[in-house]
Design an enzyme around this catalytic site. Sequence first.
Site, PDB file in Angstrom:
ATOM      1  N   HIS A 112      14.138  50.073  17.756  1.00 27.11           N
ATOM      2  CA  HIS A 112      15.523  50.251  17.319  1.00 27.11           C
ATOM      3  C   HIS A 112      15.577  50.730  15.870  1.00 27.11           C
ATOM      4  O   HIS A 112      16.257  51.703  15.538  1.00 27.11           O
ATOM      5  CB  HIS A 112      16.282  48.931  17.478  1.00 27.11           C
ATOM      6  CG  HIS A 112      17.748  49.096  17.716  1.00 27.11           C
ATOM      7  ND1 HIS A 112      18.580  48.024  17.969  1.00 27.11           N
ATOM      8  CD2 HIS A 112      18.541  50.187  17.740  1.00 27.11           C
ATOM      9  CE1 HIS A 112      19.814  48.465  18.144  1.00 27.11           C
ATOM     10  NE2 HIS A 112      19.822  49.766  18.000  1.00 27.11           N
ATOM     11  N   GLY A 124      15.787  45.965  19.335  1.00 27.98           N
ATOM     12  CA  GLY A 124      15.286  45.602  18.011  1.00 27.98           C
ATOM     13  C   GLY A 124      14.235  44.501  18.063  1.00 27.98           C
ATOM     14  O   GLY A 124      13.782  44.030  17.014  1.00 27.98           O
ATOM     15  N   TYR A 143      23.862  39.528  13.345  1.00 29.01           N
ATOM     16  CA  TYR A 143      23.764  40.239  14.618  1.00 29.01           C
ATOM     17  C   TYR A 143      23.391  41.690  14.342  1.00 29.01           C
ATOM     18  O   TYR A 143      23.975  42.353  13.477  1.00 29.01           O
ATOM     19  CB  TYR A 143      25.092  40.186  15.381  1.00 29.01           C
ATOM     20  CG  TYR A 143      25.423  38.838  15.988  1.00 29.01           C
ATOM     21  CD1 TYR A 143      24.504  38.165  16.787  1.00 29.01           C
ATOM     22  CD2 TYR A 143      26.669  38.259  15.780  1.00 29.01           C
ATOM     23  CE1 TYR A 143      24.828  36.940  17.370  1.00 29.01           C
ATOM     24  CE2 TYR A 143      26.999  37.034  16.355  1.00 29.01           C
ATOM     25  CZ  TYR A 143      26.074  36.382  17.151  1.00 29.01           C
ATOM     26  OH  TYR A 143      26.393  35.177  17.720  1.00 29.01           O
ATOM     27  N   GLU A 144      22.412  42.152  15.101  1.00 31.77           N
ATOM     28  CA  GLU A 144      21.838  43.495  15.005  1.00 31.77           C
ATOM     29  C   GLU A 144      22.855  44.634  14.885  1.00 31.77           C
ATOM     30  O   GLU A 144      22.592  45.633  14.223  1.00 31.77           O
ATOM     31  CB  GLU A 144      21.041  43.679  16.301  1.00 31.77           C
ATOM     32  CG  GLU A 144      19.974  44.696  16.298  1.00 31.77           C
ATOM     33  CD  GLU A 144      19.077  44.511  17.520  1.00 31.77           C
ATOM     34  OE1 GLU A 144      19.099  43.446  18.166  1.00 31.77           O
ATOM     35  OE2 GLU A 144      18.363  45.464  17.836  1.00 31.77           O
ATOM     36  N   ALA A 145      24.003  44.489  15.522  1.00 29.84           N
ATOM     37  CA  ALA A 145      24.968  45.596  15.533  1.00 29.84           C
ATOM     38  C   ALA A 145      25.679  45.768  14.196  1.00 29.84           C
ATOM     39  O   ALA A 145      26.353  46.779  13.971  1.00 29.84           O
ATOM     40  CB  ALA A 145      26.002  45.389  16.640  1.00 29.84           C
TER      41      ALA A 145
END
Lengths: 323, 323, 268, 268
Positions: A102, D136, D57-59
């Site tokens: 990612h 991720g 959080y990844e986003a």
Amino acid sequence: MSKRMTIKEAVNLINDGDAITFSGFTIWRRPMAMVYEMIRQRKKNLHLIEVNSGTHGDMLIGAGAVKIWESCWIGHELFGKLGANLDRKVKAGEIITEDYSHQQMLLRMVAGAQGVPYMPTWASRGTDILNPKYDMLGKAGLRDGSNPKIPKEKAQWVEDPFFEEGTLIHVPAARPNICIAHVQQVGEDGTIRVWGQKFADEEAIKAADKVIVVAEEVVPEEYLRREPSQNLIPPYLVSAIVEQPYGAHPTGNFGCYEVDGNFLRDFYNRTKTQEGFDEWAEEWIFGVPDFDAYLEKLGFKRLQDLRANSAYKYSTRAKRGTR
Amino acid sequence: MSKRMTIKEAVNLINDGDAITFSGFTIWRRPMAMVYEMIRQRKKNLHLIEVNSGTHGDMLIGAGAVKIWESCWIGHELFGKLGANLDRKVKAGEIITEDYSHQQMLLRMVAGAQGVPYMPTWASRGTDILNPKYDMLGKAGLRDGSNPKIPKEKAQWVEDPFFEEGTLIHVPAARPNICIAHVQQVGEDGTIRVWGQKFADEEAIKAADKVIVVAEEVVPEEYLRREPSQNLIPPYLVSAIVEQPYGAHPTGNFGCYEVDGNFLRDFYNRTKTQEGFDEWAEEWIFGVPDFDAYLEKLGFKRLQDLRANSAYKYSTRAKRGTR
Amino acid sequence: MEKIYAKQGEYKVNDLLAVAAAREVTDGEVVFAGTGLPMLAMMLSQKTNAPNSFLIYEAGTIDGKSIHLPASVGDARCAYQASIGSGLYDVFSQLQRGHVDLAFLGGAEIDQYGNVNTTIIGDYTKPSVRFPGSGGNPDINSLARRTVFMMVQEKRRFKKNVDYITSPGWRIPKWPGGEIVSRQEAFGKKFRGGPSAVITNMAVFRFNEETGLMYLDTVHPGYTVEDVQNNVDFDLDVSRVSGQTEPPTLEELRLLYHEVDAEGIFLP
Amino acid sequence: MEKIYAKQGEYKVNDLLAVAAAREVTDGEVVFAGTGLPMLAMMLSQKTNAPNSFLIYEAGTIDGKSIHLPASVGDARCAYQASIGSGLYDVFSQLQRGHVDLAFLGGAEIDQYGNVNTTIIGDYTKPSVRFPGSGGNPDINSLARRTVFMMVQEKRRFKKNVDYITSPGWRIPKWPGGEIVSRQEAFGKKFRGGPSAVITNMAVFRFNEETGLMYLDTVHPGYTVEDVQNNVDFDLDVSRVSGQTEPPTLEELRLLYHEVDAEGIFLP
């Protein structure tokens, strides 16, 4: 001249074989109205370069529109545990997949957005993502430099000469021909404002040569310019502007509407086979002339129940769990 | 425990010899209340690593607090055409200067903020900035790796293997011990909000090991968290919080107050000699016990006339030109 | 509207500098402008020949519609009705990506190849003067498609070779080796153009992109080619003089003094 | 408050997974959590043992105070009362900079060294199953100080060696050569730690950081060491079993069902 156009006109800007990227994150803020029309217009041999994918990508893959998929993830979150269409096409050897992590995909987009050919990173060392055996574009003979969108190497390893911290990975820039973005607001001239999480939109939009933006609403530039710090992209980076309320359905849109979980679950369950995908596409894409007809087919109540509460920024009426 | 403290307590967190960077841009949003107190407490041998400098930097240099200055620019914009104190100290060989371009300094901060040792760029090739003869830290024998804040090379040249676009520059990460930032608002826990241009604040703050934030006002976290997209930095990156209205004076602060041009012009004109600087410092720094006394010395009307109009975000009463 | 030109004495030299620079902008271009005269030039052009151009300020504003003249590129006035209020990382990344068509910059001294010095006078390691330094000058000049420099015309400022190349012209060192080569060779595939004009209080100069040498294009009203030659410390090519610099029109002066710099900050 | 433990049958296996994971958080830590059980674990810990921990959080949200459980890390619910609502570039950069103490992640299969596979089953170039891919997972796992994996206990998922190393464990290939070395050697100066626990529906596993091998730490109520061994496809070290996994308390269950997942999204 105005950049305003219809979904159909915007899709005409996309050529078969183009390298494409998208706004959004997994099942959030994906440009679905454009994706449906791309399938309707039978786009072919697309090269998807995505920080991450989701329903939109698996749909294009199921429709046979995709030749190369470079990303790190595909699925429908809790509404479908994998991309069944990618799974099928990979097993059938009908698509070339190139896996990055990612952060590596993000940094590829960052490099593209900055106009440099690569970015250095420590992320995901010690994985098979970097196994030269699994350089699929290389194995396919596509890293010969003839395609400007395909770098000559999947990755490189470089020693740090400044602080002697070890061996970094260099990942190549992502340079899509087009970024298709769905956002909440765009000004008449093209200033883009995104509400909530920006995901990797800024990087994806700036990495692309051309930007097609679909917005829930087109608003006065003067209105957006009262708060320049809240805007993401200036007009000269935008090639086409389309206004399409609910244009990201069935994916969710911060402050606008919820993910349509039932729709995603149905798509996932029905499209595990090609026959299933073709039936599903007949019902929801080819069976309707355009996105407005698609929304009518969904019906007012369904869309209204997905509508976000203006204080919470998400729907408090959509039934999400068992309680 | 609370991170709230006074200017004097915050300056105690700074050690002689520390590598320091700052918020702001030239003569805008500089942490002047901290700079005055650093001089009052006779900080020494500081290593300034700045995307760009300005009045604050020239003042620290004039006070003899700076051993190494790495940046791309110093001066007072139209209120003083160069940094007279740096000019004097350079000629006297009393300071080590390392020149990079603006974009190179920015990317050094970006690398520091990302935790990688360098960033690649095409910016400013073909200049004497990259002339090995002018690697001043190298000439001073300081690139031997003994100081973790000084990279072993000033820059490197690397061929692009991915798209064969030529030779890029790699600039080393900037890794200051401390970033001293002046902002408009900080929450009780440390969430930082900056109004207007962010300059290179995000990169400078994230590149530093420790962050001291001085804000015009400390506000409820809950208030800032109603709009997370408008905030810049989360609490765990902030070590110290100081509330100091007008704390960036004489530099300007978007939405708060104007640059005090007369003050800058006076500083520039009076500090061209060391004697002049010492006199000036006696009047404005050592002659006042603290920043509150400094503001009283300036007086209410002067500060009030600098106060920004809440619609324009800048003062409409400060006399700026001849008409 | 019919152009009525101001006569000599009806305008100041800085007025002509701003006007001549404004005319270098093509409508629709994305332009980087620095503090001072470059700002005036760009803001004037947006009110005359280039209403659809986009103005980027280094500190992080894009396409601002300032109604009060900024005192510097970091001024809150830059953000008024701007499309974007971000920071250096955004605008420098766009610059490097290739989105900037034109840049207006200044310099302390310039040489026959358009190399500009804003760093020191004398030997860098023991200078006689320490100037502010590069700022974004070399970044913008090396990554934009065209650069216009605005400078004061003095013999000591127009040198055969500058003491220090802060901003790259048409003959520059190619690192790591440092051999002097053409800008085209030094930048290779990333060559996008370079210094296209130098505008001073006396004249407008341009460059021969092949030889890399500066030549005299037009002379301002009230000055002669000789005046210019006497204020240049190298053998200036005057074989291509195209005539006199077009003077400001009354309308341009009105815009400069009543709209662009109504407060008299850069045009007292 | 006195701890009253739930008896077997009074809780579901996922409840115990969430509770056991929540207990891995130390107060004040900065924690990355993925969609599903990791979210539940982290949100529960913030209501029990780690009220001052920070959730990323990844986003692109930091320290959100969700009052409705997000259905994914990209959910608008993640941003409610968050300190920061930005994007991937911000949070991944902070991760690489070294600000993340702990991460909760999942996986399809894991091996004796804690290498996790979420990409394919079989030969990568001709797989029998194509999973979602890395996301991720390897970034977070390679850059955070500690990683806790939450997985389903099945023989086919606990392999001697995974088919594809998506996320790095304690014995990994060192590229470009690809020789298998310790994580410490592969990451060198950038080694920060690694997989510290694997929590399944049957047990909690930990790692010997020297040998890099997984060992059985605690077994959940209702299961035996043998049950666990029968669901692991390698020679599992059971010499260090420290006892039974602490069951959920009634308060923890109340929080899970009435506050964390009141709508019954992940805990039907």
